[in-house]
Design an enzyme around this catalytic site. Structure first.
Site, PDB file in Angstrom:
ATOM      1  N   ALA A  82       1.997   2.551 -12.045  1.00  0.00           N
ATOM      2  CA  ALA A  82       2.564   1.215 -11.889  1.00  0.00           C
ATOM      3  C   ALA A  82       1.933   0.223 -12.865  1.00  0.00           C
ATOM      4  CB  ALA A  82       2.406   0.725 -10.452  1.00  0.00           C
ATOM      5  N   THR A  83       0.681   0.435 -13.222  1.00  0.00           N
ATOM      6  CA  THR A  83       0.043  -0.463 -14.193  1.00  0.00           C
ATOM      7  C   THR A  83       0.818  -0.448 -15.498  1.00  0.00           C
ATOM      8  OG1 THR A  83      -2.147  -0.161 -13.211  1.00  0.00           O
ATOM      9  CG2 THR A  83      -2.081  -0.922 -15.492  1.00  0.00           C
ATOM     10  N   ASN A 162      -0.694  -5.614  -1.809  1.00  0.00           N
ATOM     11  CA  ASN A 162      -1.612  -4.496  -1.606  1.00  0.00           C
ATOM     12  C   ASN A 162      -2.791  -4.834  -0.704  1.00  0.00           C
ATOM     13  OD1 ASN A 162      -1.708  -5.913  -4.264  1.00  0.00           O
ATOM     14  ND2 ASN A 162      -3.764  -5.052  -4.300  1.00  0.00           N
ATOM     15  N   GLN A 190       3.600  -0.762  -3.357  1.00  0.00           N
ATOM     16  CA  GLN A 190       3.226  -0.671  -1.937  1.00  0.00           C
ATOM     17  C   GLN A 190       4.439  -0.622  -1.013  1.00  0.00           C
ATOM     18  OE1 GLN A 190       0.229  -0.228  -0.765  1.00  0.00           O
ATOM     19  NE2 GLN A 190      -1.025  -0.701  -2.550  1.00  0.00           N
ATOM     20  N   SER A 210       4.482   3.490  -8.340  1.00  0.00           N
ATOM     21  CA  SER A 210       3.270   4.273  -8.581  1.00  0.00           C
ATOM     22  C   SER A 210       3.321   5.561  -7.766  1.00  0.00           C
ATOM     23  CB  SER A 210       2.039   3.462  -8.171  1.00  0.00           C
ATOM     24  OG  SER A 210       0.880   4.276  -8.210  1.00  0.00           O
ATOM     25  N   HIS A 212       0.790   7.644  -6.858  1.00  0.00           N
ATOM     26  CA  HIS A 212      -0.289   7.965  -5.920  1.00  0.00           C
ATOM     27  C   HIS A 212      -0.327   7.078  -4.678  1.00  0.00           C
ATOM     28  CE1 HIS A 212      -3.491   4.914  -6.954  1.00  0.00           C
ATOM     29  NE2 HIS A 212      -2.764   4.809  -8.053  1.00  0.00           N
ATOM     30  N   THR A 250       5.491  12.933 -24.677  1.00  0.00           N
ATOM     31  CA  THR A 250       6.065  14.002 -23.871  1.00  0.00           C
ATOM     32  C   THR A 250       5.953  13.664 -22.392  1.00  0.00           C
ATOM     33  OG1 THR A 250       5.316  15.547 -25.552  1.00  0.00           O
ATOM     34  CG2 THR A 250       5.945  16.489 -23.412  1.00  0.00           C
ATOM     35  N   CYS A 336      -9.457  -2.270  -7.275  1.00  0.00           N
ATOM     36  CA  CYS A 336      -9.654  -2.657  -8.671  1.00  0.00           C
ATOM     37  C   CYS A 336     -10.707  -3.738  -8.813  1.00  0.00           C
ATOM     38  CB  CYS A 336      -8.357  -3.185  -9.257  1.00  0.00           C
ATOM     39  SG  CYS A 336      -6.936  -2.308  -8.669  1.00  0.00           S
TER      40      CYS A 336
HETATM   41  C1  LIG Z   1      -1.804   0.641  -6.918  1.00  0.00           C
HETATM   42  C2  LIG Z   1      -1.012  -0.526  -7.377  1.00  0.00           C
HETATM   43  C3  LIG Z   1      -0.745  -0.728  -8.739  1.00  0.00           C
HETATM   44  C4  LIG Z   1      -1.308   0.168  -9.814  1.00  0.00           C
HETATM   45  O1  LIG Z   1      -0.697   1.432  -9.804  1.00  0.00           O
HETATM   46  P1  LIG Z   1      -1.302   2.613 -10.705  1.00  0.00           P
HETATM   47  O2  LIG Z   1      -0.271   3.684 -10.578  1.00  0.00           O
HETATM   48  O3  LIG Z   1      -2.615   2.968 -10.093  1.00  0.00           O
HETATM   49  O4  LIG Z   1      -1.422   2.095 -12.088  1.00  0.00           O
HETATM   50  C5  LIG Z   1       0.025  -1.810  -9.087  1.00  0.00           C
HETATM   51  N1  LIG Z   1       0.507  -2.653  -8.166  1.00  0.00           N
HETATM   52  C6  LIG Z   1       0.282  -2.498  -6.857  1.00  0.00           C
HETATM   53  C7  LIG Z   1       0.851  -3.461  -5.881  1.00  0.00           C
HETATM   54  C8  LIG Z   1      -0.488  -1.423  -6.419  1.00  0.00           C
HETATM   55  O5  LIG Z   1      -0.735  -1.286  -5.117  1.00  0.00           O
END
Ligand SMILES: *Cc1c(COP(=O)(O)O)cnc(C)c1O
Length: 400
Positions: A82-83, A162, A190, A210, A212, A250, A336
């Site tokens: 997501a970053t 988050n 989220q 994201s 994970h 890729t 973070c």
């Molecule tokens: C975890 C999170 C991100 C970052 O996602 P990554 O896949 O770890 O880069 C961005 N925004 C929110 C709201 C998140 O909870």
């Protein structure tokens, strides 16, 4: 005691930090495994069956993700998370349209990667509006209406927070943006897989996911980019032009497959899971407040994720509490920024004040959470908060 005894040597802590990350669902892992070695082809190889097999897997995953948000599969771009998706959406749109429009709107409680992307645009000369939130963490739609003009290129507002789990009114935000011709980007890291999202119904133009946070691996995510009406972005990565030129490099077949399978599972199980997690979260909240006074909920009680509980234990230093609760994996909010000693900027944006912000802890339940774990957590939280308040807590060596 009904709960598991995590104080016994060798037992891992009870994990209640599912908003920081989630384990890979075994079904997701199983779907991924063949693509590490057996089906190892480059999905961009067009001249042989190894490539076609990998490409088919990536395209299936793309459809699974698109289905979860009501999109077309051609509108999904794989990223590293997501970053990256947030950076690509925010800077990509702003840079592409900078000759026409130079105003960007976001909210004070966004994730760091949105805030920092916007700060960079500000340094580059874009006009930024940082909208405040109310004491419940929610955006004021009238303030948004007043600020979005025909100079506004992009409005970036997250779906669910988050730290405090509050859910912003996406459909209303989308309608305001569409009316003024501004693009609407939303970070749904989220929110996706927790409740239904519909890019058309909510008039969303760009959306970040994201892996994970939804039981897929770390290191994979996706960006939805609307095709009609078309949204154009300047890519960040130069190279072979993969992902329709938006993201060269890729595609990691196995990670894409994982995100696809995780999305499909969320689509099927979301409604049941939401109800189950809401029950566990409420049980935790009720149990803690039954055993302790002066526990205040942070963020709207009604408009929030079913898995999040963020509370302040008045008179208690959250860092000390978390240190003493080594048998629970919990946090003050953001993974973070948790290395910093500053109280959460999200809680500060709610106007809570330093002392209450420093007394706050985030709990987040997830797919593997059990009733026994919640029973155990309630007992331990009540015991340690009581000790800290009575001043009878033995100092514990800090772990970090
Ligand atoms: C975890 C999170 C991100 C970052 O996602 P990554 O896949 O770890 O880069 C961005 N925004 C929110 C709201 C998140 O909870």
């Amino acid at each position: 005691m009904t709960g598991r005894d995590s104080t016994t040597e060798g037992n891992p802590p009870v994990y209640l930090d599912y908003q920081a990350t989630t384990p890979v669902d075994p079904r997701v892992l199983e779907a991924m495994l063949p693509y590490f070695n057996e089906k190892f082809g480059n999905p961009h190889s067009v001249s042989h069956a190894y490539g076609w097999e990998a490409e088919a897997a990536v395209e299936k995953a793309r459809r699974q993700i698109a289905d979860l948000i009501g999109a077309d599969d051609k509108e999904i771009v794989f990223t590293s998370g997501a970053t990256e998706a947030n950076n690509l959406a925010i800077k990509g749109v702003a840079h592409f349209y900078r000759q026409k429009r130079n105003h960007v709107v976001t909210v004070a409680t966004e994730h760091k990667c949105v805030i920092e992307s916007c700060r960079r645009l500000e340094r580059e000369g874009f006009a930024l509006t940082w909208l405040p939130v109310g004491p419940d963490g929610l955006l004021d739609l009238d303030a948004l209406r007043d600020t979005v003009t025909d100079r506004t290129v992009l409005v970036s507002i997250m779906a669910a927070n988050n730290e405090i789990g509050v859910i912003q009114p996406l459909a209303e935000i989308g309608a305001i943006c569409r009316e003024r011709g501004a693009f609407f980007h939303t970070d749904v890291a989220q929110a996706v897989g927790k409740f239904a999202l519909d890019v058309d119904g909510m008039k969303i133009d760009l959306l970040s996911i994201s892996g994970h946070k939804i039981y897929a691996p770390k290191g994979v995510g996706a960006l939805y980019i609307r095709r009609r009406p078309r949204v154009r972005i300047e890519p960040m990565m130069d190279g072979g032009g993969q992902e329709r030129g938006f993201r060269s490099g890729t595609v990691a077949t196995q990670l894409a497959v994982g995100l696809g399978e995780a999305s499909a599972i969320c689509g099927r199980e979301m409604a049941d899971e939401d109800a189950r997690l809401g029950r566990l979260r409420d049980k935790l909240h009720v149990g803690i407040t039954a055993g302790l006074g002066d526990v205040l909920l942070n963020g709207s009680k009604e408009v929030r994720l079913s898995n999040n509980l963020n509370v302040s234990f008045l008179g208690v230093d959250a860092e000390a509490l978390i240190t003493n609760l080594k048998d629970l994996a919990i946090s003050t909010g953001s993974a973070c920024t948790s290395a910093s000693v500053e109280p959460s900027y999200v809680l500060q944006a709610l106007g809570l004040g330093d002392e209450r912000a420093r007394a706050s802890v985030r709990f987040a339940v997830g797919r593997p959470t059990t009733d026994a774990e919640i029973d155990y957590a309630i007992e331990r939280v009540v015991a340690e908060v009581s000790k800290l308040r009575a001043g009878t807590s033995k100092p514990v060596a800090a772990t970090r």
